[in-house]
Design a protein around this motif. Structure first.
Motif, short mmCIF file in Angstrom:
data_model
loop_
_atom_site.label_atom_id
_atom_site.label_comp_id
_atom_site.label_asym_id
_atom_site.label_seq_id
_atom_site.Cartn_x
_atom_site.Cartn_y
_atom_site.Cartn_z
N LEU A 47 0.87 -1.16 0.00
CA LEU A 47 0.00 0.00 0.00
C LEU A 47 0.91 1.21 0.00
N THR A 48 0.95 1.93 -1.13
CA THR A 48 1.83 3.09 -1.22
C THR A 48 1.04 4.35 -0.93
N TYR A 49 1.55 5.12 -0.01
CA TYR A 49 0.89 6.37 0.37
C TYR A 49 1.50 7.54 -0.39
N ALA A 50 2.81 7.55 -0.52
CA ALA A 50 3.48 8.63 -1.24
C ALA A 50 3.52 8.27 -2.72
N ASP A 51 3.17 9.21 -3.58
CA ASP A 51 3.21 8.92 -5.02
C ASP A 51 4.47 9.49 -5.68
N PHE A 52 5.46 9.82 -4.87
CA PHE A 52 6.72 10.28 -5.44
C PHE A 52 7.41 9.08 -6.10
N PRO A 53 7.92 9.25 -7.31
CA PRO A 53 8.50 8.12 -8.04
C PRO A 53 9.57 7.36 -7.27
N GLU A 54 10.39 8.06 -6.48
CA GLU A 54 11.45 7.36 -5.76
C GLU A 54 10.91 6.41 -4.69
N TYR A 55 9.65 6.58 -4.28
CA TYR A 55 9.01 5.67 -3.33
C TYR A 55 8.15 4.62 -4.03
N CYS A 56 7.32 5.06 -4.98
CA CYS A 56 6.36 4.11 -5.56
C CYS A 56 6.96 3.25 -6.66
N LEU A 57 7.95 3.75 -7.39
CA LEU A 57 8.55 2.95 -8.46
C LEU A 57 9.18 1.65 -7.93
N PRO A 58 9.93 1.69 -6.81
CA PRO A 58 10.43 0.42 -6.28
C PRO A 58 9.31 -0.56 -5.91
N ALA A 59 8.22 -0.05 -5.35
CA ALA A 59 7.09 -0.92 -5.00
C ALA A 59 6.48 -1.54 -6.25
N LEU A 60 6.35 -0.75 -7.31
CA LEU A 60 5.79 -1.27 -8.56
C LEU A 60 6.72 -2.31 -9.20
N PHE A 73 -2.75 4.67 -2.35
CA PHE A 73 -3.64 5.43 -1.46
C PHE A 73 -3.40 6.89 -1.79
N LEU A 74 -4.31 7.49 -2.56
CA LEU A 74 -4.10 8.85 -3.07
C LEU A 74 -4.96 9.84 -2.29
N THR A 75 -4.30 10.80 -1.68
CA THR A 75 -5.01 11.79 -0.85
C THR A 75 -5.21 13.12 -1.56
N GLU A 76 -4.41 13.39 -2.56
CA GLU A 76 -4.53 14.65 -3.29
C GLU A 76 -3.76 14.53 -4.60
N LEU A 77 -4.03 15.45 -5.48
CA LEU A 77 -3.24 15.52 -6.71
C LEU A 77 -2.12 16.51 -6.47
N PRO A 78 -0.96 16.02 -6.05
CA PRO A 78 0.12 16.94 -5.72
C PRO A 78 0.65 17.65 -6.95
N GLY A 79 1.12 18.88 -6.73
CA GLY A 79 1.75 19.63 -7.80
C GLY A 79 0.79 20.31 -8.75
N PHE A 80 -0.52 20.19 -8.51
CA PHE A 80 -1.48 20.80 -9.42
C PHE A 80 -1.25 22.30 -9.55
N GLU A 81 -0.81 22.93 -8.46
CA GLU A 81 -0.61 24.38 -8.49
C GLU A 81 0.50 24.78 -9.46
N HIS A 82 1.41 23.83 -9.79
CA HIS A 82 2.49 24.16 -10.72
C HIS A 82 1.99 24.39 -12.14
N TYR A 83 0.87 23.79 -12.49
CA TYR A 83 0.32 23.99 -13.83
C TYR A 83 -0.23 25.40 -13.99
N LEU A 84 -0.54 26.02 -12.88
CA LEU A 84 -1.15 27.35 -12.93
C LEU A 84 -0.12 28.48 -12.90
N LYS A 85 1.14 28.15 -12.71
CA LYS A 85 2.18 29.18 -12.62
C LYS A 85 2.45 29.79 -13.99
N THR A 86 2.71 31.09 -13.98
CA THR A 86 3.10 31.76 -15.22
C THR A 86 4.61 31.82 -15.33
#
Length: 167
Positions: A47-60, A73-86
Motif C-alpha cells: 500500500l503506497t501512500y506517497a506517489d513520489f517516483p522514488e518511493y512508488c517505483l520500487p514498489a511497482l 492510497f491517493l489523498t490529493e493531486l500533488p503539484g497541481f498548483e504548478h500547472y497554474l504558474k506563469t
C-alpha cells in the motif's frame, strides 16, 4: 526494528539534490526486496501512500517481480498548483515533468484508495478495483463522551488536514 508488533524500517538518505532521490529509491528498493524474499510464502500486498517516483517505483517493480499487488492510497493531486504558474523556472519545469510521470505511474497500480470522488474521476483506474473513503467529521463529534466499541474488522482512517473548515 519492531514497534508494537509492526516492523518499521528507516530509509537511508543523502539529503542533497538528485542524490536524495537516488538514495531514497535504492533504500526503498532494497528494503522491499528483502521483505518480499523473507515473506515470500505469505499473502502480501503493498500500500503506497506517497506517489513520489522514488518511493512508488520500487514498489511497482518489486510488485511485478514477486506478483505482489500494489495499491495506491491517493489523498490529493500533488503539484497541481504548478500547472497554474506563469513563471517557468527550471525547477517549475522539472516539477511539471515529474507530475506527468506520476500520472503515467498511476496507470500501473493494481488497485486504488481515494479520499474523494474527484480524485477517482481524474485517475484512470482501468478495470482495477478502487474505493473512495470520502467523509467529514460531524461538528458535534468532539462533544460525545460515549464509549466506542471495538470492532473485529479493520478500519482505515485518514485525518488529512486538521482545520476548522473541516470540523
Amino acid at each position: 526494528r519492531f514497534d508494537e508488533g509492526h516492523y518499521i524500517d528507516q530509509m537511508s538518505v543523502l539529503n542533497l539534490p538528485v542524490l536524495k532521490q537516488i538514495t531514497v529509491f535504492a533504500s526503498v528498493f532494497s528494503s522491499l526486496l528483502k521483505w518480499s524474499i523473507k515473506n515470500r510464502h505469505s499473502n502480501r500486498y503493498f500500500l503506497t501512500y506517497a506517489d513520489f517516483p522514488e518511493y512508488c517505483l520500487p514498489a511497482l517493480i518489486i510488485g511485478k517481480l514477486f506478483s505482489i499487488p500494489v495499491v495506491l492510497f491517493l489523498t490529493e493531486l500533488p503539484g497541481f498548483e504548478h500547472y497554474l504558474k506563469t513563471k517557468r523556472t527550471l525547477r517549475d519545469r522539472i516539477i511539471i515533468i515529474e507530475e506527468c510521470y506520476k500520472k503515467h505511474l498511476y496507470t500501473k497500480y493494481d488497485g486504488y484508495v481515494f479520499v474523494s470522488k474527484h480524485l477517482q474521476e481524474v485517475v484512470p483506474t482501468r478495470n482495477c478495483p478502487w474505493t473512495v473513503v470520502e467523509g467529514f467529521a460531524e461538528e458535534n463529534l468532539g462533544n460525545k463522551k460515549e464509549q466506542v466499541k471495538k470492532e473485529q474488522t479493520r478500519t482505515l482512517f485518514y485525518a488529512g488536514s486538521l482545520g476548522e473548515a473541516y470540523n
